[in-house]
Design a protein around this motif. Structure first.
Motif, mmCIF file in Angstrom:
data_model
loop_
_atom_site.group_PDB
_atom_site.id
_atom_site.type_symbol
_atom_site.label_atom_id
_atom_site.label_comp_id
_atom_site.label_asym_id
_atom_site.label_seq_id
_atom_site.Cartn_x
_atom_site.Cartn_y
_atom_site.Cartn_z
ATOM 1 N N ASP A 2 0.619 -1.362 0.088
ATOM 2 C CA ASP A 2 -0.311 0.191 0.010
ATOM 3 C C ASP A 2 1.087 1.336 -0.182
ATOM 4 O OD1 ASP A 2 -2.465 -1.707 0.382
ATOM 5 O OD2 ASP A 2 -3.229 -1.221 2.425
ATOM 6 N N ARG A 3 0.418 1.757 -0.547
ATOM 7 C CA ARG A 3 1.085 3.640 -0.723
ATOM 8 C C ARG A 3 0.233 3.974 0.614
ATOM 9 N NH1 ARG A 3 4.731 5.379 -4.457
ATOM 10 N NH2 ARG A 3 4.152 7.567 -3.957
ATOM 11 N N VAL A 4 1.578 4.933 1.310
ATOM 12 C CA VAL A 4 1.024 5.757 2.224
ATOM 13 C C VAL A 4 1.670 7.332 2.014
ATOM 14 C CG1 VAL A 4 0.345 3.807 3.905
ATOM 15 C CG2 VAL A 4 2.663 4.656 4.111
ATOM 16 N N ARG A 5 0.936 8.300 3.284
ATOM 17 C CA ARG A 5 1.844 9.644 3.484
ATOM 18 C C ARG A 5 1.957 9.513 4.858
ATOM 19 N NH1 ARG A 5 -0.152 14.018 5.029
ATOM 20 N NH2 ARG A 5 -2.360 13.731 4.707
ATOM 21 N N HIS A 6 2.856 10.168 5.460
ATOM 22 C CA HIS A 6 3.594 10.557 6.784
ATOM 23 C C HIS A 6 2.737 11.262 7.083
ATOM 24 C CE1 HIS A 6 5.750 11.519 10.733
ATOM 25 N NE2 HIS A 6 6.289 9.930 10.494
ATOM 26 N N VAL A 7 2.317 11.816 8.362
ATOM 27 C CA VAL A 7 1.153 12.873 8.803
ATOM 28 C C VAL A 7 1.683 13.607 8.679
ATOM 29 C CG1 VAL A 7 -0.711 12.781 10.437
ATOM 30 C CG2 VAL A 7 -0.824 10.502 9.529
ATOM 31 N N SER A 8 2.474 14.080 9.532
ATOM 32 C CA SER A 8 3.368 14.930 10.104
ATOM 33 C C SER A 8 4.101 15.650 8.831
ATOM 34 C CB SER A 8 3.773 14.959 11.320
ATOM 35 O OG SER A 8 4.709 13.874 11.292
ATOM 36 N N MET A 9 5.079 14.602 8.507
ATOM 37 C CA MET A 9 6.287 15.276 7.434
ATOM 38 C C MET A 9 5.601 15.238 5.999
ATOM 39 S SD MET A 9 8.996 12.889 9.467
ATOM 40 C CE MET A 9 10.380 12.922 7.692
ATOM 41 N N GLY A 10 4.588 14.475 5.779
ATOM 42 C CA GLY A 10 3.860 14.957 4.129
ATOM 43 C C GLY A 10 4.454 13.305 3.418
ATOM 44 N N HIS A 11 5.623 13.292 3.994
ATOM 45 C CA HIS A 11 6.617 11.876 2.856
ATOM 46 C C HIS A 11 5.525 11.082 2.414
ATOM 47 C CE1 HIS A 11 10.498 13.552 4.947
ATOM 48 N NE2 HIS A 11 9.940 14.265 4.035
ATOM 49 N N THR B 279 8.799 2.055 3.900
ATOM 50 C CA THR B 279 9.885 2.967 3.045
ATOM 51 C C THR B 279 9.462 3.754 2.213
ATOM 52 O OG1 THR B 279 10.897 0.593 2.177
ATOM 53 C CG2 THR B 279 11.698 2.836 1.185
ATOM 54 N N LEU B 280 9.992 5.454 3.139
ATOM 55 C CA LEU B 280 9.498 6.814 2.459
ATOM 56 C C LEU B 280 10.653 7.048 1.494
ATOM 57 C CD1 LEU B 280 8.916 8.143 6.419
ATOM 58 C CD2 LEU B 280 7.373 7.195 4.378
ATOM 59 N N GLU B 281 9.927 8.019 0.751
ATOM 60 C CA GLU B 281 11.163 9.187 0.233
ATOM 61 C C GLU B 281 11.532 10.395 0.882
ATOM 62 O OE1 GLU B 281 10.025 11.382 -3.788
ATOM 63 O OE2 GLU B 281 10.531 8.884 -4.290
ATOM 64 N N ASN B 282 12.117 10.835 0.808
ATOM 65 C CA ASN B 282 13.367 11.927 1.905
ATOM 66 C C ASN B 282 13.136 12.906 0.675
ATOM 67 O OD1 ASN B 282 15.632 11.570 0.444
ATOM 68 N ND2 ASN B 282 16.405 11.131 2.104
ATOM 69 N N GLU B 283 13.376 14.377 1.840
ATOM 70 C CA GLU B 283 13.224 15.402 0.584
ATOM 71 C C GLU B 283 14.714 15.372 -0.993
ATOM 72 O OE1 GLU B 283 14.445 15.252 4.185
ATOM 73 O OE2 GLU B 283 12.449 16.007 4.871
ATOM 74 N N LEU C 272 7.003 2.935 11.716
ATOM 75 C CA LEU C 272 5.865 3.945 12.340
ATOM 76 C C LEU C 272 4.614 2.939 12.708
ATOM 77 C CD1 LEU C 272 6.833 6.184 9.077
ATOM 78 C CD2 LEU C 272 7.409 6.419 11.384
ATOM 79 N N SER C 273 3.729 4.365 13.981
ATOM 80 C CA SER C 273 2.391 3.348 13.887
ATOM 81 C C SER C 273 1.354 3.802 12.623
ATOM 82 C CB SER C 273 2.258 4.389 15.320
ATOM 83 O OG SER C 273 1.594 5.242 15.633
ATOM 84 N N GLU C 274 0.292 2.977 12.873
ATOM 85 C CA GLU C 274 -0.751 3.071 12.376
ATOM 86 C C GLU C 274 -1.301 4.704 12.390
ATOM 87 O OE1 GLU C 274 -3.359 0.616 11.500
ATOM 88 O OE2 GLU C 274 -4.814 1.401 11.998
ATOM 89 N N SER C 275 -1.139 5.704 13.782
ATOM 90 C CA SER C 275 -1.703 6.595 13.916
ATOM 91 C C SER C 275 -0.651 8.150 13.043
ATOM 92 C CB SER C 275 -1.447 7.206 15.039
ATOM 93 O OG SER C 275 -0.484 7.473 15.757
ATOM 94 N N GLN C 276 0.084 8.164 12.695
ATOM 95 C CA GLN C 276 1.206 8.373 11.803
ATOM 96 C C GLN C 276 1.014 8.041 10.157
ATOM 97 O OE1 GLN C 276 4.627 6.483 14.221
ATOM 98 N NE2 GLN C 276 5.827 8.749 14.314
ATOM 99 N N LEU C 277 0.564 7.466 9.763
ATOM 100 C CA LEU C 277 0.198 6.945 7.885
ATOM 101 C C LEU C 277 -1.522 7.842 7.916
ATOM 102 C CD1 LEU C 277 1.852 3.595 8.004
ATOM 103 C CD2 LEU C 277 2.960 5.912 7.300
ATOM 104 N N ASP C 278 -1.533 7.671 6.902
ATOM 105 C CA ASP C 278 -2.449 8.108 6.391
ATOM 106 C C ASP C 278 -2.450 7.908 4.262
ATOM 107 O OD1 ASP C 278 -5.046 9.454 5.675
ATOM 108 O OD2 ASP C 278 -4.901 11.170 5.458
ATOM 109 N N SER C 279 -3.990 7.882 3.884
ATOM 110 C CA SER C 279 -3.695 7.175 2.629
ATOM 111 C C SER C 279 -3.339 7.665 1.502
ATOM 112 C CB SER C 279 -5.135 6.186 2.445
ATOM 113 O OG SER C 279 -5.978 5.285 2.963
#
Length: 75
Positions: free
Chosen positions: A10-19, A54-58, A67-74
């Motif tokens: 699944d593709r996700v987005r870090h809630v606070s960082m936006g990555h 696996t996130l993509e940085n700046e 990461l916990s589920e609360s840190q991620l969004d679809s």
């Protein structure tokens, strides 16, 4: 124990960082096997689903995060 919201691939987005990233592993609750820091967490957070992502940085480089589920969004 809560059912995981996300699955491997699944593709996700870090809630606070936006990555943006991709889920590569799912744990039904916190596991020290994926967390080198072994943070002391609230029991409610520890018992929620956790994901190795696996996130993509700046700079566009891949970075593995646990990461916990609360840190991620679809995405």
């Amino acid at each position: 124990m809560t059912e995981p919201k996300f699955a491997i691939g699944d593709r996700v987005r870090h809630v606070s960082m936006g990555h943006h990233g991709v889920v590569v592993a799912v744990d039904r609750e916190h596991s020290t096997a994926h967390d080198a820091n072994d943070l002391s967490l609230n029991p409610a957070i520890r018992s929620s689903p956790w994901y190795k992502v696996t996130l993509e940085n700046e700079q566009g480089q891949p970075v593995d995060s646990y990461l916990s589920e609360s840190q991620l969004d679809s995405e």
